[in-house]
Enzyme design. Structure first.
Site, PDB file in Angstrom:
ATOM      1  N   LYS A 128     -28.887  11.810  23.193  1.00 16.95           N
ATOM      2  CA  LYS A 128     -28.837  12.160  21.773  1.00 16.95           C
ATOM      3  C   LYS A 128     -27.823  11.262  21.055  1.00 16.95           C
ATOM      4  O   LYS A 128     -26.985  10.627  21.690  1.00 16.95           O
ATOM      5  CB  LYS A 128     -28.457  13.635  21.606  1.00 16.95           C
ATOM      6  CG  LYS A 128     -27.061  13.986  22.101  1.00 16.95           C
ATOM      7  CD  LYS A 128     -26.849  15.497  22.144  1.00 16.95           C
ATOM      8  CE  LYS A 128     -25.466  15.828  22.688  1.00 16.95           C
ATOM      9  NZ  LYS A 128     -25.323  17.253  23.005  1.00 16.95           N
ATOM     10  N   TYR A 133      -2.220  -1.384   3.073  1.00 13.94           N
ATOM     11  CA  TYR A 133      -2.161  -0.481   1.914  1.00 13.94           C
ATOM     12  C   TYR A 133      -0.853   0.296   1.865  1.00 13.94           C
ATOM     13  O   TYR A 133      -0.413   0.860   2.878  1.00 13.94           O
ATOM     14  CB  TYR A 133      -3.317   0.526   1.974  1.00 13.94           C
ATOM     15  CG  TYR A 133      -4.631  -0.036   1.474  1.00 13.94           C
ATOM     16  CD1 TYR A 133      -4.809  -0.311   0.119  1.00 13.94           C
ATOM     17  CD2 TYR A 133      -5.669  -0.292   2.353  1.00 13.94           C
ATOM     18  CE1 TYR A 133      -6.020  -0.826  -0.339  1.00 13.94           C
ATOM     19  CE2 TYR A 133      -6.870  -0.798   1.904  1.00 13.94           C
ATOM     20  CZ  TYR A 133      -7.034  -1.068   0.546  1.00 13.94           C
ATOM     21  OH  TYR A 133      -8.228  -1.588   0.095  1.00 13.94           O
TER      22      TYR A 133
END
Ligand SMILES: *Cc1c(COP(=O)(O)O)cnc(C)c1O
Length: 407
Positions: free
Chosen positions: A37, A296
Site C-alpha cells: 500500500k 529562514y
C-alpha cells in the site's frame, strides 16, 4: 535532461531476500501477503511488486498475495501482477464495486452497503450465479476485535452471516482482523483480540456452517505479529478451525525491525536488509564569516568561519522541517549537521569539519555511506525519532517528485 539530484535507490534484491527471510520465520502453512500500500511504503509499487512476486527464484515461492489500501491502488497493482491475488485492506467506497469485480480485487468488507454493492456487481459480472459456489466472488470479512476502526462488531455478525446463502454471488474467503498492539511484549491486547476472534469463529461455524466450510484463511497479524510471536497464536487458532493463517507483512519487508516490533524473547531480530537509500548531491558550496545567519529567520548564526553545502532537498521532498538544526546527513562518510531551517526545496549542511567536500559529492539523507572521511548510517528510525514520528510515516512522506531508481 537530467533530473534534479534528489532520488531514492531501491534495492529490489534486498526486498526479495527480506520476503524470504520473513517467510522462513512464519509458520509453514501461513500465507504471507506482501503489503504494498501507499506506493509500497514509498518504495515504488512498480519496482517492488515484481520483486516480491519473483522473490522465490530458487528459494521457494514468491509472494502470491499483494495488499493495497484501495481500488485505486489495486488497479495498477493488477497491471503489474496479472496472476497475483490482490487484497484491498481499506475496503472499497461507494461506486467502486464494479471496478473491484472487474479487476479481480479482493476487498475487506464490513458494512451492509458494501455487501449490497458487491453482490450487485458480482451478479452483473456473471460470477456466482445460484449453485456456482466455487466460482462465487471472494471477500475477506473484517471483524472488529478491539481496534474500533473498521470491521463487523460481534453484535452485527449474525445479520452479516445470514447474507451468505447458498445462492449468494459472494463467498467469505477469509475472516480478517487487525492486531493493533503486536509490538507490546506482554501480548495482553493481542491475546484479548484472539480470544474475541475465537468467539467469532465459534459463532460463524454455528450460524452458517455452509458458508464457514468455504472459508480458507484466518487473516490476522502484521510484521510485528510475526517478529514478536503473535503469529504462532494466530496459526494455532486457525488450525483448530481447519483454516490457514494469513499474515500481512509490511514494514519488515522494507528492512525495518524497529522498537515497534521487538523480537520475541530469546530470539534475535531477523536479519533484514534496508531497501531504500535516499540521496542527493552537493549543488554549491560557500564560505561564511562568523556572525552569518543561515536560512529562514537566521535560526542558526555562524560562531566561526564556516563552510556550507547547499542540497536540493526540502520539506516538499519529505525531509521533515523539524530536522533543521537537529539532525545530520552523510557526506564523504561523515555526519554533516543540517544548519538553519529546512526550506521547502533546499537545505544546508555544515561541512566545515569534513575535508575535501566538493560540488557533486553524493549526500545520503537516509541510509548508509562510506567515504574517505569514514562510514556511517542514518536510519529511518533516526529520522522518525528526530521528527517525532514512526518509520512508516517517514517512508510514506518521501514525495512523489523524488525519483525511485532500482539498483
Ligand atoms: C499496513 C497494514 C499491515 C502491515 O503492517 P506492518 O506493520 O507495516 O507490517 C497489515 N494489515 C493491515 C490491515 C494494514 O493496514
Amino acid at each position: 535532461m537530467t533530473n534534479r539530484p534528489c532520488w531514492a535507490e531501491i534495492d529490489t534484491k534486498a526486498l526479495a531476500e527480506n520476503y524470504q527471510t520473513l517467510r522462513g520465520l512464519a509458520p509453514d502453512e501461513a500465507e504471507c501477503l506482501a503489503v504494498v500500500k501507499a506506493n509500497a511504503y514509498g518504495h515504488s509499487l512498480d519496482l517492488c511488486a515484481p520483486a516480491l512476486l519473483d522473490s522465490g527464484a530458487g528459494r521457494g515461492a514468491g509472494a502470491r498475495w499483494l495488499g493495497v489500501t484501495s481500488a485505486e491502488e489495486g488497479i495498477p497493482a493488477r497491471k503489474l501482477a496479472p496472476q497475483a491475488r490482490i487484497y484491498i485492506m481499506g475496503g472499497f467506497f461507494p461506486g467502486q464495486a464494479e471496478a473491484v469485480v472487474k479487476h479481480g480485487l479482493t476487498p475487506s468488507v464490513w458494512t451492509v452497503q458494501q455487501l449490497d454493492e458487491l453482490e450487485e456487481a458480482a451478479r452483473t459480472a456473471g460470477s456466482g450465479k445460484a449453485g456456482q459456489g466455487a466460482e462465487s466472488f471472494p471477500l475477506h470479512l473484517e471483524i472488529d476485535t478491539g481496534m474500533s476502526r473498521q470491521g463487523v462488531s460481534l453484535d452485527e455478525l449474525p445479520g452479516f452471516l445470514a447474507r451468505f446463502t447458498p445462492d449468494s454471488p459472494l463467498r467469505i474467503e477469509a475472516l480478517m482482523t487487525h492486531l493493533y498492539a503486536s509490538d507490546e511484549s506482554d501480548h495482553v491486547k493481542s491475546d484479548e483480540q484472539l480470544a474475541r476472534l475465537e468467539e467469532v469463529l465459534g459463532i460463524v461455524w454455528a450460524a452458517n456452517p455452509e458458508a464457514a466450510a468455504k472459508i480458507e484463511f484466518l487473516s490476522a497479524g502484521a510484521s510485528a505479529a510475526l517478529i514478536g510471536g503473535d503469529a504462532e497464536a494466530v496459526a494455532g487458532l486457525a488450525s483448530r478451525f481447519g483454516l490457514k493463517p494469513m499474515l500481512r507483512l509490511g514494514l519488515g519487508l522494507y528492512g525495518v525491525t524497529s522498537r515497534f516490533m521487538p523480537a520475541r524473547e530469546s530470539s534475535a531480530p531477523p536479519p533484514l536488509k534496508p531497501v531504500l537509500t535516499w540521496k542527493t548531491c552537493v549543488t554549491s558550496l560557500r564560505e561564511v564569516p562568523a556572525g552569518a545567519e543561515i536560512g529562514y529567520n537566521g535560526t542558526f548564526i555562524a560562531t566561526e568561519p564556516m563552510r556550507l553545502a547547499l542540497l536540493p532537498v526540502g520539506y516538499a521532498d519529505g525531509l521533515d522541517r523539524r530536522l533543521g538544526n537537529r539532525f545530520s546527513l552523510l557526506v564523504r562518510g561523515a555526519l554533516a549537521p543540517l544548519v538553519g531551517r529546512v526550506s521547502m526545496d533546499q537545505s544546508v549542511i555544515d561541512v566545515t569539519e569534513i575535508e575535501g567536500v566538493e560540488v557533486g559529492d553524493e549526500v545520503v539523507i537516509l541510509g548508509s555511506q562510506a567515504g574517505n572521511q569514514g562510514a556511517g548510517t542514518v536510519t529511518v528510525q533516526d529520522h522518525a525519532d528526530a521528527s517525532g514520528t514512526i518509520p512508516w510515516e517517514v517512508f510514506t512522506r518521501i514525495a512523489a517528485r523524488v525519483e525511485r531508481r532500482a539498483v
